[in-house]
Each structure stands twice: as C-alpha cells, then as structure tokens.
Motif scaffolding. Sequence first.
Motif, short mmCIF file in Angstrom:
data_model
loop_
_atom_site.label_atom_id
_atom_site.label_comp_id
_atom_site.label_asym_id
_atom_site.label_seq_id
_atom_site.Cartn_x
_atom_site.Cartn_y
_atom_site.Cartn_z
N MET A 293 0.86 -1.18 0.00
CA MET A 293 0.00 0.00 0.00
C MET A 293 0.90 1.24 0.00
N ILE A 294 0.52 2.25 -0.76
CA ILE A 294 1.27 3.51 -0.78
C ILE A 294 0.61 4.44 0.23
N GLU A 295 1.35 4.79 1.28
CA GLU A 295 0.78 5.66 2.32
C GLU A 295 0.92 7.11 1.91
N THR A 296 -0.17 7.85 2.03
CA THR A 296 -0.13 9.25 1.59
C THR A 296 -0.29 10.21 2.78
N ILE A 297 0.37 11.33 2.68
CA ILE A 297 0.16 12.43 3.64
C ILE A 297 -0.19 13.66 2.81
N ILE A 298 -1.44 14.09 2.91
CA ILE A 298 -1.86 15.29 2.18
C ILE A 298 -1.58 16.50 3.07
N VAL A 299 -0.70 17.38 2.60
CA VAL A 299 -0.39 18.60 3.33
C VAL A 299 -1.19 19.73 2.68
N GLU A 300 -1.80 20.56 3.47
CA GLU A 300 -2.63 21.63 2.90
C GLU A 300 -2.15 23.01 3.34
N VAL A 301 -1.37 23.62 2.47
CA VAL A 301 -0.94 25.00 2.66
C VAL A 301 -1.59 25.79 1.53
N PRO A 302 -2.72 26.44 1.80
CA PRO A 302 -3.56 26.96 0.71
C PRO A 302 -2.84 27.94 -0.22
N ASN A 303 -3.24 27.90 -1.48
CA ASN A 303 -2.78 28.86 -2.48
C ASN A 303 -3.73 30.06 -2.45
N PRO A 304 -3.25 31.23 -2.04
CA PRO A 304 -4.15 32.38 -1.91
C PRO A 304 -4.76 32.83 -3.24
N ASN A 305 -4.24 32.35 -4.37
CA ASN A 305 -4.76 32.78 -5.67
C ASN A 305 -5.95 31.97 -6.16
N HIS A 306 -6.33 30.95 -5.40
CA HIS A 306 -7.51 30.16 -5.76
C HIS A 306 -8.52 30.30 -4.63
N PRO A 307 -9.80 30.52 -4.96
CA PRO A 307 -10.79 30.75 -3.90
C PRO A 307 -10.82 29.66 -2.84
N TYR A 308 -10.50 28.42 -3.21
CA TYR A 308 -10.49 27.34 -2.21
C TYR A 308 -9.07 26.88 -1.89
N GLY A 309 -8.07 27.59 -2.37
CA GLY A 309 -6.69 27.28 -1.97
C GLY A 309 -5.99 26.20 -2.77
N VAL A 310 -6.56 25.83 -3.92
CA VAL A 310 -6.05 24.67 -4.67
C VAL A 310 -4.64 24.88 -5.23
N LYS A 311 -3.82 23.84 -5.09
CA LYS A 311 -2.60 23.69 -5.89
C LYS A 311 -2.74 22.37 -6.65
N GLY A 312 -2.23 22.31 -7.86
CA GLY A 312 -2.33 21.07 -8.65
C GLY A 312 -1.60 19.93 -7.96
N VAL A 313 -2.10 18.71 -8.14
CA VAL A 313 -1.53 17.58 -7.40
C VAL A 313 -1.10 16.40 -8.26
N ALA A 314 -1.23 16.50 -9.59
CA ALA A 314 -1.11 15.28 -10.40
C ALA A 314 0.32 14.87 -10.71
N GLU A 315 1.29 15.75 -10.52
CA GLU A 315 2.59 15.44 -11.10
C GLU A 315 3.78 15.38 -10.14
N ALA A 316 3.82 16.27 -9.15
CA ALA A 316 5.00 16.31 -8.28
C ALA A 316 5.30 14.93 -7.68
N ASN A 317 4.26 14.11 -7.52
CA ASN A 317 4.43 12.80 -6.89
C ASN A 317 5.30 11.82 -7.68
N ILE A 318 5.45 12.01 -8.99
CA ILE A 318 6.29 11.07 -9.77
C ILE A 318 7.75 11.52 -9.79
N VAL A 319 8.03 12.68 -9.22
CA VAL A 319 9.39 13.21 -9.30
C VAL A 319 10.37 12.51 -8.35
N PRO A 320 10.00 12.28 -7.06
CA PRO A 320 11.00 11.70 -6.15
C PRO A 320 11.28 10.20 -6.25
N PRO A 321 10.37 9.33 -6.72
CA PRO A 321 10.56 7.90 -6.48
C PRO A 321 11.88 7.30 -6.96
N MET A 322 12.37 7.68 -8.15
CA MET A 322 13.57 7.02 -8.66
C MET A 322 14.76 7.25 -7.72
#
Lengths: 158, 761
Positions: free
Chosen positions: B697-726
């Motif tokens: 199982m891949i254990e996840t920790i979602i950290v939420e430091v809101p982006n002030p430029n989005h009304p709900y604080g969103v930052k994109g999440v689809a890509e940074a996760n593939i950067v560290p594994p290798m």
Amino acid sequence: MAKVHVTATLNGNAVEFLCETRQTLLQILRDELHLTGTKEGCGTGDCGACSVTVDGRLMCSCLILGAEMQGKSIQTIEGMADGEKLHPLQRKFLEHAALQCGVCTPGVLVAAKSLLERNPDPTEEEVRYWLAGNLCRCTGYNKIIEAVLDAASEMRRA
Amino acid sequence: MASVIVHPEKELKVVGTSPLRPDGVPKVTGLAQYGADFSLPGMLWGKILRSPHAHARIRSVDTSKAQALPGVKAVMTSKDLPDQKFEYVGPERVAVNFWHMTRNIMAREKVLYEGHAVAAVAATTPAIAEEALKLIEVDYEVLPHVIDVDEAMKTEAPLLFEDMITRGIDPPPKEPSNISKRIEYKMGDIAAGFAAADEIVELSFKTKPVHQGYIEPHATLARTDADGQVELWVSSQGHFVVRTMVCRLLGIKTADLRVHAAEIGGAFGGKTVVYVEPVAVTLSRKSGHPVKIMMSREEVFRGTGPTSGASMTIKIGVMKDGDIVAADALMKYQAGAFPTSPVMNGLMCGFAPYDIPNVRTIGYDVVCNRPKTVAYRAPGSPISAYAVESTMDAAAKKIGMDPLQFRLKNIAKPGTQLVYGAKIAHEGFAETLQALQRHPGYTKPLGKNQGRGMAVGYWFNGGGESSATVHVNEDGTAVVATGSPDIGGSRASTAQMAAETLGIEYERVRPIIADTNSVGYTQATGGSRVTYATGRAVIGACNKVIAEMCARAAKIWKIDVEDVIWEDGFARPAGKRAGEFPPLSFKDIASKRTATGGPIVAASAINADGQGPGFAAQFCDVEVDPETGQVKILRYVAAQDAGRAVHPKYVEGQIQGGVVQGIGWALNEEYIYDRNGKLENPGFLDYRIPVASDLPMIETIIVEVPNPNHPYGVKGVAEANIVPPMAAIANAIENAIGQRLTELPMSPPKVLAALDAEHRG
C-alpha cells in the motif's frame, strides 16, 4: 471466406452471431455485438482489460476465438449489475474512488468478481496476486485492493 | 491516510469531502465510451503502415496494388498532407514545429525510427485494411542509425537531419549535428561557490526512455462532409489542442472542425499531441466515409512518444554544517526523432527545491532514432530529480547528516531565487518535508538487506486558458460545461467547487465536457492545471450566476439589487431591506426564470496565473534480495502539498498512481533495442509496468498550505508525486547495500552487478 455461425449465451441471454474464423471473442463482443464495455488494452493477453468469464472461467477475450464460443456461457461487464442495482464490487469501486480513467475497470471488476466467487474471504496478498494480470496505470492499485476487500467483507455479511 | 492542514480556514461544505464521481456509474457498468468505442454507419477501418527500419531514406512508395484491393476505399501517404513552414512556435519550453510534426505523422524524405508511419489505408473491414498494408511497396535506402544520447552527440554519429545546426550557441557551430539545442541557466558564481565548499560530490547518471503506459491505445473516429465540415471523436487530453493541430496540419477552418472528447483511458502527457487524428480525417476526406483508427499496443510502443532517456552529471558543494553553496548540472536529454525534449524543465526543476546561492545548469536537446518524445507526468523533472536527489543524498552522507534534515536546512522558501529567473512565491515545501519527518516509519529500525531512502520533487504546476459555462435549469439543477477532458476525476472536483460556490447540493450539479464548438477555448488537461485554472473559470461562472440570481430576486421583490445578498444558496434582502422578505432559494429563483428575464446562463473564461507549485517529499523502505538482485518495496510514504484537497480520495489516488509509475521507472521499465535499432519489447509482457502483486500500500500524507490565488486554496496535485521515487529508491538501495546505482532501471542484473562489485571491493 464463409463465416461460422455460433449460438451461445451472453450475460444470461441467448445470442447468435456470424464470425470470421480469425475474429477473437473480443472483436465479436465489440464490433459485432456492440458491447464495448470489454476493452482492448493490448490484444496479447498481457493487460486484462478484456477480461470476461466463459463457463465461469476468467479469460482474456482477446486470446480466444469467437468461433470457439458455440454452446458457451459468456459473462461480460455489461452483465454485472442487476438492472439499475449495482453489484457490491461496482458500488465499492465508486465509494473507494478505485478508478481514475476507468478503462481497466471493467476487466478488473470481472476478475475481482471471479475471485470472490472462488474465495469469498481473500487476504490482501491473495487479491494482489489474483489481480496481477489486470494492469492499471492510474491508481497504483491501492484503492482497487481496498474496494475488493471491502466488497468481500460486505458480501460475506449479506 | 494522514492529512496535515497547516492553515485551517473557513468551514466548507462540499470542498474537502469525497463524494462519488458524477461519471462513475457508466465506468463500472461498461457503458462509458472511450476513443475506440464510437462507430458510425458506413464506417471504414483505417490502418497505418510503419517503417521496419530505424533510419532510412524513402526512395519511393507504390500504393497502386493496395488501392486495387477490393474493399479498400482510400490510401494515403505524406503526399496527401500539405508541407509546413519550418519554424518553432509557442513558448520556448514547449515549442512546436509543424514542419517536424507533419513528418512525424507521416514520414516524407526519411524514416527516422522503427515504427515511423509511412502510409495508411481505409477499408471496409480491419482484415482487408491489414491485407492492403502488405501490398504497399516502399523502397528504402537503409542508413546507419543511433539510439543512445551520448553516441548521438559524437561528431561521427549518423545525422538525422543533415542541416541541423545547434541552436543556443553563439556564434552558431559551422557543422551540423544531432544536437538540436543548448540551454544554459546560471546565477551567482559557481567557481567561487565550489572553491569555498568543504566537500564536493560529483556523480554521473543515465536513464532510459520510459513510456506513459496508458492502458487505452490511441483511437479516433473522423467524419467529413462534402462542404468541408469535419467531426472528430478523440481520446485526448485536449480536444482543443487536437483541433488546433489538425486544422493547421490539414488546412481546415477552425470553426469547421468540431472535436468531441471521448472518455480517455489514461494519458499522463502522452495524449497531448496528434498521431492518428489527421490520418483518419485525410482518409475520410478521400473515401467519403467515416474512418476509425485504433492503434495496437505494439504501435503504441513503436510509434508514440515515451519520455526522454538522459545522461547527466551533477556536482554539489556543501559546507560541513549542511549548507549547500554551489550546484552544477549537465543534462543531455534524448528528444527522439524530432527536436524538443523536456530538458529545459529538467534544468529548471532540478535544483528548484533548494535555496542555493551559486547554480549553473546546462542542457542539450538531442535527436536520435527513436520515437519522438512526448510529455510524461511532470515532463523532464523526474529525470533530473533522479540525478540531483541521488547526489544530494551522497552529499548528506559525506558530511554525516540525516538526508531529510539536510534537505530541510536548504529548502526553498517564499522569496528564494531560482536559477531560471523565477522566485519561489508560495509556502509549503518545508511544511511537506516536516510532515514526512513526523511519520513514525521514518525512524523505525530496519532489518537485514533493508534500506531507507528519501527524496523530494518539484513541479511548476500549470495555469493557463480555461473556459466554463453554467446553465441553470428550472428545477434548480445546474449544468457546468468545461473544455477540460477528465482523466482522473476532475468532473467531481468541478461539481464540488460549483456546488460550494452556488450553495447547492453536489448532486444538483451536472458537470460535462463540452465539444470544441460548444464551450470556449481550453488548454489541455495537463501540467496539473485543471482543478486550479478550469476550477477558477467554473467558480467565476458560478459567481456570475449568483449575481444574476440576486438581480432576479431584486426584481421579484421590487427592491434594489444592492439590497440583496447571496448566502448558502439563498438570496436574502439585506441592508435597509433586511428581513422584509422570506429568502428565495436557488431553486425558487430558477423556477421563475421566464417571468424574471429568461434563461440564467453565465460563462467565464480566464488565462490563469498564480498557480502554486507542486512539491512532494517521500521515503521508502526496500529489501534487496542478495541472491537475485531483486528489489522489493516494503513501505512507501508520500507527502505532498495539495494547497487544499478538493476531493481527498482523488488526491490520494493521484499521489499513489504517480508513486507507482515512479516505482516502475526505477525498477523495471526500459526500451530494449537490438543492433538494428528495432525495439525488442513492444508489449506489456516485456515492457513490464508494476502489477498489483509487486507493491505494498502507498501511504499518503496530504499537506494543505492553501494557495491564496484560488478561492479554495487549490494547488495542482497530479505530477510532483512522480518526481522523487527514482531517487528515493536509489537512495534506499544504497542504504541497504552500500552501493549507489547510477543507471535506471535498477533491475536485478544491475543490482547483482553492484553487489558483486561490493564483494570484490
């Protein structure tokens, strides 16, 4: 070339079709019977996206010929829900967010159902090995495994 | 699954929950229609003939026998495609050259890789189409080829383009080469930085191209009318991108090409370009019939783009107290058969997680006889991160510092200057690292043959152009149309943000992806941009709907609109009129639309900037089998800053999926070529992506430091996760066996060789 006439059972209903001898069951399902829920991911039996059961046995429909289906009973993803009532596996896949793009999902569901019919109380490892023939590139399998284990648990209680 | 909220904010009702996806049911019942699932009456089947050679001049193509085969309705070659001007267009980082693109879709003067398309046919059955391909006679003059990036850069290497002069060198070189471009970024004084360093670590690395590995092969259906109108069904990350490219490649008026986004069976960057679409349209025009083309898996491997393989050298200077004082990188990326690899991204992202005063990154974009590379999840960044993060680990080890503490000491913060000119403008990196550090597993003792490794990863994330239209229906439901194809659940987050903004239930919002003639222009789903940029367009349109709702309420109450406020899905009289009328619900007002001014519709379009960057920090535990060299992942923990997780389960899913693609990249995946430049493993049996039984199982920790430029604080999440594994896995293997593997994939033979070296040593 003369086509072969085949009579079979598909998702519980009598079905007949004409097929070229070279056509796979996958091609028959998709191109002749217009059931496109069974997906082609590789056509060589490596990805499991085209999983169906034939007389209760889990198979890649890309590896069997349509002409072999005479008298057989075929189950596809389209036969999994009971009308509008989803199978517990289908429901759990939605609840657990166990699909992203969803193209592997029909094959995974058919395979998982086949597992639970044989083994209603599988361990995580047993689920992982049973589904090792179904590739998913989106989810990392986590939520698929969780959904199958949760569905199994619910089905045992039912 | 853990969640860390750094700055809690106002209570939200829908954003931050994980409702069922609106498009879910058809996907579990088999009714959802993907690229290959569309058919039309009178439809033909298109098939493509591909080059058997890695590099050859095309002397002639004779299609007459194929054309004469009964059932064949059209045959095409590159002669049927208008040639294009040689120019690079668009932003430099993702520049496109249509002269190259048309040649990649169908070879002209030369074939540049095995699998390069040469001709295509459309016939009444797939079997006839395949038969016809065998009747096409191509006369090739086979040329020497080059596969490896270092080999391709040598002066004696066979040239793919005899007139290619390296860009980015002043004065330009006199001789042509396979080096399309040189790029250099620098800041500070690296010579002084290294001179002052207590320790210097320098390592060289090689990586192999890897394929995105989406399960759905490319597929399309085209129909054309005699008046020039064209309709296309595509499996693409951007149906507007397909429209732009096909119109340009075939000379079609934009308004005459209507593109429908089918459900898309995975893409990860690989479906941001066109392959089969212009071919299907051309065959449809020539035959007068609709044409469907489906690639086989083998065609996907031979004919579509992986991401680059690379050859890299990284040098880092550190002080004994852990400060990094200088960093230097040389990165050579394969572009495949045509220019433009993601090397610029590699140069920009490699050191971006860190505050380093003296930095230089130099990159080369190199062509070789392989399929043209295409984006793959955080394109370019995982490759450079593998090299940089491995070297960081070696540097931490050299000064005897915990690798996580070492990174935390040097982490980039708001205001940190990056080598490519930008400054970090958001918080979240340190918070994410600290969340990982707090995981109890990070300090757990390890067993025999086991090791622990960590790494971090940076990705720009995307903003850009997006459009949305909201239609309010008379029963109080709303349809939200966007132009963003949904790959990983974005219809759910779209509906959530709309429901939250409008103040209505999630179930009353129906999100759809409209075709190119039915909603405003929208860039591709990619770069982790949709929930941020399209989300802002959706919220903008919803806010316009609310303004309209307030105006309708004012009309009903016969009061000034300034005296109406919108609260939790109700219009209420306010100010001096407060309490004068009972509130009107969204549904109340919607049902009175005819009497109050007609349909309630609002559209919003933006070119969004201000996205927060993606940042991921991960550790893993591995066990190395000393007999076989196999590496087993025992535990994997992945922390990532989501800004605000709109749908936490799908955020977890993005993290888990990205990590597992990284595990495949680290341990298994590679293209294997024979001596003639032919790909030996064009299938999932031999190009082995991770299967369920390979993984924990891949254990996840979602950290939420809101982006002030989005009304709900969103930052994109689809890509940074593939950067560290290798790098995380390489570091864990080093921790387990005391040997650093500097070549991907870290497959059993390479691990065994490293173990043997250790025993000999």
